[in-house]
Design a protein around this motif. Structure first.
Motif, PDB file in Angstrom:
ATOM      1  N   SER A 239       0.829  -1.210   0.000  1.00  0.00           N
ATOM      2  CA  SER A 239       0.000   0.000   0.000  1.00  0.00           C
ATOM      3  C   SER A 239       0.863   1.261   0.000  1.00  0.00           C
ATOM      4  O   SER A 239       0.616   2.183  -0.785  1.00  0.00           O
ATOM      5  CB  SER A 239      -0.942  -0.002   1.210  1.00  0.00           C
ATOM      6  N   SER A 242       2.696   1.689  -3.344  1.00  0.00           N
ATOM      7  CA  SER A 242       1.760   2.061  -4.413  1.00  0.00           C
ATOM      8  C   SER A 242       1.400   3.540  -4.340  1.00  0.00           C
ATOM      9  O   SER A 242       1.328   4.227  -5.367  1.00  0.00           O
ATOM     10  CB  SER A 242       0.484   1.216  -4.322  1.00  0.00           C
ATOM     11  N   LEU A 243       1.180   4.044  -3.131  1.00  0.00           N
ATOM     12  CA  LEU A 243       0.830   5.451  -2.969  1.00  0.00           C
ATOM     13  C   LEU A 243       2.001   6.364  -3.354  1.00  0.00           C
ATOM     14  O   LEU A 243       1.817   7.380  -4.026  1.00  0.00           O
ATOM     15  CB  LEU A 243       0.405   5.720  -1.527  1.00  0.00           C
ATOM     16  N   LEU A 264      -2.870   4.853  -7.522  1.00  0.00           N
ATOM     17  CA  LEU A 264      -3.504   5.551  -6.406  1.00  0.00           C
ATOM     18  C   LEU A 264      -4.716   4.779  -5.901  1.00  0.00           C
ATOM     19  O   LEU A 264      -4.900   4.607  -4.687  1.00  0.00           O
ATOM     20  CB  LEU A 264      -3.921   6.954  -6.856  1.00  0.00           C
ATOM     21  N   LEU A 265      -5.543   4.286  -6.822  1.00  0.00           N
ATOM     22  CA  LEU A 265      -6.731   3.515  -6.434  1.00  0.00           C
ATOM     23  C   LEU A 265      -6.327   2.209  -5.759  1.00  0.00           C
ATOM     24  O   LEU A 265      -6.867   1.846  -4.707  1.00  0.00           O
ATOM     25  CB  LEU A 265      -7.581   3.238  -7.676  1.00  0.00           C
ATOM     26  N   GLY A 267      -3.456   1.459  -4.261  1.00  0.00           N
ATOM     27  CA  GLY A 267      -2.839   1.730  -2.964  1.00  0.00           C
ATOM     28  C   GLY A 267      -3.860   2.094  -1.906  1.00  0.00           C
ATOM     29  O   GLY A 267      -3.748   1.679  -0.748  1.00  0.00           O
ATOM     30  N   THR A 268      -4.890   2.864  -2.290  1.00  0.00           N
ATOM     31  CA  THR A 268      -5.932   3.266  -1.339  1.00  0.00           C
ATOM     32  C   THR A 268      -6.739   2.062  -0.878  1.00  0.00           C
ATOM     33  O   THR A 268      -7.052   1.926   0.319  1.00  0.00           O
ATOM     34  CB  THR A 268      -6.858   4.313  -1.982  1.00  0.00           C
ATOM     35  N   VAL A 269      -7.089   1.178  -1.807  1.00  0.00           N
ATOM     36  CA  VAL A 269      -7.864  -0.024  -1.453  1.00  0.00           C
ATOM     37  C   VAL A 269      -7.062  -0.922  -0.505  1.00  0.00           C
ATOM     38  O   VAL A 269      -7.565  -1.386   0.525  1.00  0.00           O
ATOM     39  CB  VAL A 269      -8.264  -0.802  -2.725  1.00  0.00           C
ATOM     40  N   LEU A 271      -4.579  -0.054   1.382  1.00  0.00           N
ATOM     41  CA  LEU A 271      -4.397   0.647   2.652  1.00  0.00           C
ATOM     42  C   LEU A 271      -5.641   0.511   3.532  1.00  0.00           C
ATOM     43  O   LEU A 271      -5.533   0.318   4.753  1.00  0.00           O
ATOM     44  CB  LEU A 271      -4.093   2.122   2.394  1.00  0.00           C
ATOM     45  N   THR A 272      -6.812   0.594   2.920  1.00  0.00           N
ATOM     46  CA  THR A 272      -8.065   0.437   3.674  1.00  0.00           C
ATOM     47  C   THR A 272      -8.155  -0.965   4.270  1.00  0.00           C
ATOM     48  O   THR A 272      -8.520  -1.133   5.451  1.00  0.00           O
ATOM     49  CB  THR A 272      -9.272   0.698   2.756  1.00  0.00           C
TER      50      THR A 272
END
Length: 501
Positions: A239, A242-243, A264-265, A267-269, A271-272
């Motif tokens: 994550s 990726s960000l 970005l998408l 990495g955000t997923v 990370l969540t």
């Protein structure tokens, strides 16, 4: 609420996730009389030398990019991966620092990280192709990623609570000086020796850091029963990397690029998912429960805004001097020496003020100094005098010296004492991402302004494009300044404490 008698001079208040060191007047007086900077100075210098080594290498490459393009006979986009690969590997390994520190002891991991970093530096200097250089830079990042979080946690743990501002302020010197001195050293090595020495220089510096760490870092036994959160150890590097990759891609190709948006998408997923997983673990990889503390969240947001304003503007300084004023990399580096000097003054002053008055007045004064400096820089053009530039840079350095490490110390003090080793990877990872974001957003805005210029534009028009870009960093500094007004006063914190027998 009544708390029993203080037997060890410490009350732990978990509701707000604060650790507040208290004790009788005799204990406090004894601690102050017994404390001497000489006792922690060897540890401080050992950690500072290791951090300086890693941070210096992060910035020394910026000036060397054009030389590497010609030396390897390749293009700019390929050489940019030399920087991006290092940043990605650095971000990926930082979240693992807490567990490795618990499992193998902080001293052992600090030494291992320095050794790996130095060996990878030698390989970088001997690289024959761009691909080899990129691979060896990845090894460098894997070695250097754990140095800062382990070092900060170590210094924090050996510092007396009432002197942490001064001690941690000294530790902030390499964090501010390395980004400033990196371009100077890089420009000199490239101009008078060759590009290989921007990596070979890490050998003597690394040897000194290794020797000092082996001699002075406190030995600690590994924690028994320290289990690795395997799922978290897999999700966190993916994550974070990726960000950071998305931010770097945005700087080169824009936020609408498919790779940028996809990273970005993704990495955000991830990370969540990582956050949800960590909050359910008894022994998580990163202690995210610390975000339940309002003081911690407030402090870290101010730190993020401050870092974006700082690192976004630091990169603009040498670019403006080279592209608008026509200076060489070495000459541009010399222009920021006053900034380095006032940064050191600000760090020493800020640490003492923090210990005496708390974070609020220090943060307000420091961020105000940075904001005034950036406001002055919004007016630059090709005819701006050298003294105007140097004074503006200098006051930016003074402001950051006052605030950067003091806000970080406040953030760490807002976390439970036993979780500091797990909190420093969070703050360090976030700093890496926010610094990259600051550089990306300012460079993207500057590139857009330069594209709007006519084909035969003048140097004044180019200078005005830089001046417009400084408004972006000023905006983040002002946001940080507004939030710093809401830091609690030391007297307010004491009044809110429950009374004890």
């Amino acid at each position: 609420m009544v708390i029993g008698k203080l037997t060890k001079g410490e009350i732990e208040i978990r509701k707000g996730m604060y650790i507040i060191d208290m004790g009788s007047e005799n204990n406090t007086a004894s601690m102050q009389s017994e404390f001497s900077l000489k006792k922690v100075l060897p540890v401080l210098l050992a950690v500072a030398s290791g951090m300086f080594l890693v941070i210096l290498d992060s910035t020394i490459m910026n000036v060397a990019v054009p030389k590497l393009v010609s030396a390897f006979g390749t293009n700019l986009s390929t050489i940019q991966w030399v920087i991006t690969a290092y940043t990605l590997s650095l971000s990926a390994v930082i979240p693992l620092a807490g567990w490795f520190s618990d499992r193998f002891s902080p001293k052992r991991m600090f030494l291992t990280s320095i050794v790996l970093f130095v060996l990878a530096s030698v390989l970088c200097a001997l690289a024959q192709t761009p691909e080899q250089l990129i691979i060896f830079r990845i090894l460098q990042g894997l070695g250097g990623g754990m140095v800062a979080p382990i070092g900060i946690a170590t210094v924090f743990s050996v510092s007396p609570p009432d002197k942490r501002g001064s001690v941690m302020g000294i530790l902030g010197i390499p964090m501010l000086l390395a980004p400033i001195l990196g371009p100077v050293l890089s420009g000199w090595l490239i101009e008078f020796i060759n590009w290989h020495w921007i990596f070979f220089i890490n050998v003597p510096v690394g040897f000194i850091a290794l020797l000092m760490a082996w001699r002075y870092l406190p030995a600690a036994k590994p924690k028994q029963g320290s289990k690795l959160d395997a799922v978290g150890a897999l999700l966190a590097p993916i994550s974070f990397a990726s960000l950071v990759f998305a931010v770097h891609q945005a700087g080169e190709k824009g936020w609408s690029d498919a790779w940028t948006f996809g990273s970005l998408l993704f990495g955000t997923v991830i990370l969540t998912i990582f956050i949800r997983h960590e909050l359910r673990q008894k022994n998580p990889l990163l202690e995210l429960r610390v975000f339940r503390s309002p003081a911690f969240v407030h402090g870290i947001i101010v730190a993020w805004l401050n870092q974006i304003a700082l690192f976004g503007s630091i990169l603009l300084f040498p670019l403006y001097l080279q592209q608008v004023k026509g200076l060489s990399p070495l000459e541009a580096g010399l222009y920021v020496i006053p900034q380095a000097i006032l940064s050191t003054v600000g760090i020493n002053l800020g640490g003492k003020l923090f210990d005496r008055y708390g974070v609020r007045p220090v943060a307000i004064m420091g961020i105000l100094s940075l904001s005034v400096s950036l406001l002055a820089l919004t007016q630059v053009n090709a005819d701006t005098s050298p003294w105007y530039m140097m004074c503006s840079f200098a006051f930016a350095g003074f402001g950051q010296g006052l605030t950067m490490m003091q806000i970080n110390t406040h953030v760490l003090k807002s976390a439970p004492k036993e979780l500091v080793s797990r909190v420093t990877p969070i703050t360090t990872s976030a700093q890496q991402i926010m610094s990259s974001f600051g550089v990306t957003i300012t460079m993207a805005f500057l590139a857009g302004k330069m594209r709007e210029l006519p084909v035969g534009h003048s140097l004044n028009q180019l200078g005005e494009a830089f001046g417009s870009t400084f408004w972006i960093t000023l905006g983040f500094a002002i946001a940080a300044l507004v939030l710093s007004l809401f830091f609690a006063k030391p007297t307010d914190i004491k009044k809110s404490l429950p009374q004890s027998n």
